[in-house]
Design a protein around this motif. Sequence first.
Motif, short mmCIF file in Angstrom:
data_model
loop_
_atom_site.label_atom_id
_atom_site.label_comp_id
_atom_site.label_asym_id
_atom_site.label_seq_id
_atom_site.Cartn_x
_atom_site.Cartn_y
_atom_site.Cartn_z
N GLU A 129 -3.15 -6.81 -5.94
CA GLU A 129 -4.27 -7.77 -5.92
C GLU A 129 -5.59 -7.06 -6.15
O GLU A 129 -6.48 -7.57 -6.83
N TYR A 131 0.82 -1.22 0.00
CA TYR A 131 0.00 0.00 0.00
C TYR A 131 0.85 1.27 0.00
O TYR A 131 0.52 2.25 0.65
N ARG A 155 -11.64 4.01 9.53
CA ARG A 155 -11.73 3.30 8.24
C ARG A 155 -12.66 4.11 7.34
O ARG A 155 -13.84 4.23 7.66
N ASP A 164 -17.04 -1.45 8.52
CA ASP A 164 -16.31 -2.63 8.04
C ASP A 164 -16.38 -2.74 6.52
O ASP A 164 -15.44 -3.19 5.88
N THR A 169 -18.29 -4.81 4.90
CA THR A 169 -18.57 -6.19 4.47
C THR A 169 -19.96 -6.66 4.87
O THR A 169 -20.28 -7.84 4.76
N MET A 175 -7.21 3.01 5.71
CA MET A 175 -6.75 3.59 6.97
C MET A 175 -5.36 4.17 6.70
O MET A 175 -4.46 3.43 6.30
N TYR A 222 -1.71 2.32 6.07
CA TYR A 222 -1.74 1.19 6.99
C TYR A 222 -2.62 0.06 6.46
O TYR A 222 -2.28 -1.11 6.58
N ALA A 223 -3.75 0.41 5.86
CA ALA A 223 -4.66 -0.64 5.37
C ALA A 223 -5.45 -0.14 4.17
O ALA A 223 -5.90 1.00 4.15
N VAL A 224 -5.55 -1.01 3.18
CA VAL A 224 -6.42 -0.74 2.04
C VAL A 224 -7.19 -2.04 1.80
O VAL A 224 -6.60 -3.06 1.47
N THR A 225 -8.49 -2.01 2.03
CA THR A 225 -9.30 -3.22 1.93
C THR A 225 -10.25 -3.11 0.75
O THR A 225 -11.00 -2.15 0.64
N GLY A 226 -10.23 -4.09 -0.09
CA GLY A 226 -11.17 -4.06 -1.20
C GLY A 226 -10.86 -5.16 -2.19
O GLY A 226 -9.97 -5.96 -1.94
N PRO A 227 -11.55 -5.22 -3.29
CA PRO A 227 -12.66 -4.33 -3.65
C PRO A 227 -13.90 -4.59 -2.79
O PRO A 227 -14.15 -5.73 -2.41
N LEU A 228 -14.65 -3.54 -2.51
CA LEU A 228 -15.88 -3.67 -1.74
C LEU A 228 -17.05 -3.11 -2.55
O LEU A 228 -16.86 -2.31 -3.46
N GLY A 229 -18.23 -3.52 -2.16
CA GLY A 229 -19.44 -3.06 -2.84
C GLY A 229 -19.72 -3.86 -4.09
O GLY A 229 -18.86 -4.58 -4.60
#
Lengths: 282, 481
Positions: A22, A2, A43, A216, A218, A36, A82-89
């Motif tokens: 990814e 990240y 978040r 979150d 999710t 984050m 610090y954090a990248v979360t996905g893909p979301l939605g």
Amino acid sequence: MYELVEKSEVFNVHEMVIDAPEIAHSIEAGQFVIVMGSENSERIPLTVSDWNTDTGTITLYVLETGMSTLELARMKVGDSLYAVTGPLGSPSEIRDYGTVVLGGGCYGIGAIYPIAKACREAGNKVISIIEARYSFMFYHEKELHAACDQVLYATSDGSKGKKGKVEDVITEMLEKGVKIDQAFFIGCTQMLERCSEATRPYNIPTKVALNSIMLDGTGMCGACRVSVGGETKFACVDGPEFDGHKVDWKELDQRKSAYTEQETVVYQSYSHGGEVPKVGSA
Amino acid sequence: MELTAKERMAIERHGMAEQPPDLRNRNFEEVPYGYTPEEAVAEAQRCLSCKKMPCVSGCPVEVPIPEFIALVAEKKFAEAARVIKTKNVLPAVCGRVCPQETQCEGVCVRGKKDIKEAVAVGNLERFVADYERENNLAEVPEIKNKNGLKVAVIGSGPSGLTVAGDLIKLGYEVTIYEAFHRGGGVLVYGIPEFRLPKKIVESEISALEDLGVKIYYNSVIGRLHKVDDLFNVLGFNAVYIGVGAGLPIFLNIPGNNFNGVFSANEYLTRSNLMKSYLFPQYRTPMIIGKKVAVLGGGNVAMDSARTAIRLGAEKVTIVYRRAREQMPARAAEAHHAEEEKIEFRLLSSPVEIFGNDEGWVTGMKCQRYELGEPDESGRQRPVPIEDSFFEFDCDQVLVSIGGEANPLITKTTPDMKTNKWGYIETDDWGRTSKKLVYAGGDIVTGAATVISAMGAGRMAAKAIHEDLMKESDETVTPDWW
Ligand SMILES: Cc1cc2nc3c(=O)[nH]c(=O)nc-3n(C[C@H](O)[C@H](O)[C@H](O)COP(=O)(O)OP(=O)(O)OC[C@H]3O[C@@H](n4cnc5c(N)ncnc54)[C@H](O)[C@@H]3O)c2cc1C
Ligand SMILES: Cc1cc2nc3c(=O)[nH]c(=O)nc-3n(C[C@H](O)[C@H](O)[C@H](O)COP(=O)(O)OP(=O)(O)OC[C@H]3O[C@@H](n4cnc5c(N)ncnc54)[C@H](O)[C@@H]3O)c2cc1C
Ligand code: SF4
Ligand code: FES
């Protein structure tokens, strides 16, 4: 991971290109990530506005509006999030509709780009309408032009395109009899509501990307719940795109303001150079 | 010095010293301090080493209870911990959160007359596990033969951690994918610090990492990778799904979406995982309610109520549809909640949540219930009393009435069977209907317990090993298996 590999700013909107191979491989138009900046951060959801599978990067456009977006805006190339979360939605529903109009304001100018590209690839005629207060606040224009059949502008002072907002451009088109088969809007809540009201009398199928408060991303917490057509939906999994003619705008607006008091105090002290007050210890 | 049964019987149960209620209701530190070694030995001497070992049958994973307790009585604390760990890999956690009164202690011979006289198995379990951790006495197993097979574990809750621990020791390459930025599942985002200090979970996770388990955080499977991609693209030989129960449910009554109405999941995640009780140093904001209503009667409701008190609420009321004896919460939690002056409005259920013009919750209307005929489970069914409505003011509502299965993975894995509630169907060993895909914990059973999730992980690890060994001719099973 990240790492911030590129960064630039156009009047308070920060382009952040982040190393996230990814995500770059699995993202689709209309999806977002939850970010984050540091371990202590909130978040916050941000739409992925572009990505490159060769370089393994994703591009975010961050509008500085408060503490968390300010923290991101202050990061430098070479820093890591610090954090990248996905893909979301759920991804945007892309089909051959015919003529598609995409309206974008603030971060939406960047966020409509992948939808424009995907709609064009699916065979649609794509018209984008973007709005800003002044002409110098537009960004990502070259790419948008390349992805669309037409890009129209609206500015509050009339310095570029129509004097007014996205909905004024749409209304004018509809009054002239331009056939629109599908509309997508991304931007602040007020803009989404106004645009939806503009397409309602003409029964134009209208998707709006809602930006309720998330945690979150999710489906686990329900923070993001919105009422659409009288039903409660979780924007992070059922959306973020919903039928703009069915959204309970008043409720969304109220839910979005839940933390304004706390957020404002902290943002003000922090943005004026002050350190964030320390309370207790970690 | 060998004690006689009579001498053992004469020793009274040792409670744990605790922070007093009016001190602890203002901090997030753990409530019971733990045993001293002397207390632990004395408590252990109360065990009668019954031949039939009812406690062992009462334990969902059959911890050799009398055996470890005998070691405690001999002051062999680290050895005692090792004995527990042959069956239960998370004793420091389970000693704190297992519902012992319905498991091991519930069938203890010494508790026959009065459950409060049962041997304090949970306290002893906690003591030896803490002793082992604090003195760095945990044995690090040597992993000799790597077998070259790769297993992906989805979710880092107690069931996922168990599978990972068992398989890494058998020589597998294990990778955990966790949706959040921290590991532990409900142990970190649900159960509060004052009941389960996060450093315990952290030390369990770093022990797994020391053994070679890789953990990828921020990885939502179903979105980032589909289960099929784990096999086809990433080359895993088997996949374990331990993603927990997931979705919160709200009551189907008006007013659910007012500001100030939270699912317990959201409220506890903000407080525990995001540490919003340290806002603004930690950036996630929190709404601090003055008059807080908590809906539900389980552990989740108790944790929400006790968090609200600690965050500064003046009054916290638990609204529960059934009677006190029917509350599913651990006895200790309900007791601690009462001590912390949390009010219980039993046999009551909300029918409407009120709010003001700005969209903030202002109060609620409830209906009274009475106990009627027993239902299938044998519990007396609560039935509403006509025209028995009452109202009260509150500025925050925490909804802890249960959850539903999260469909993120099941929807993107259509060839894996689920039941009518969306939970994954498995055989007794955790095998799903999809080849080499296993599942366990709350995503199979619905919301349950830490120990049952762990037990399910154990079984699945055995099944995975058995199935993968059938496919390859090499066998590397060590003798402890
Ligand atoms: C699906 C989705 C996609 C988004 N995409 C983008 C994007 O591409 N670029 C962009 O600049 N912004 C985007 N946003 C909005 C962005 O998340 C908020 O602006 C950001 O969280 C503000 O945080 P802050 O601390 O800087 O400001 P704050 O002072 O906290 O708040 C400013 C505003 O942001 C909203 N907000 C606060 N916290 C959250 C939260 N955790 N989640 C969502 N909204 C919140 C508040 O309602 C308020 O209206 C998106 C929101 C959603 C839900
Ligand atoms: C507030 C609260 C208090 C409780 N108190 C007790 C108690 O006192 N005693 C007791 O025995 N039990 C208690 N429980 C129940 C117990 O915690 C659970 O039964 C247990 O944690 C279930 O374990 P699990 O491994 O199945 O799932 P979880 O612990 O739920 O962990 C699942 C993990 O998977 C992750 N995940 C979810 N979806 C994905 C995805 N798509 N990709 C990647 N990762 C994903 C989640 O983020 C999470 O980390 C409590 C539960 C709660 C919520
Ligand atoms: S694991 Fe739980 S049930 Fe089993 S002995 Fe320990 S405390 Fe009792
Ligand atoms: S953000 Fe938690 S359910 Fe949508």
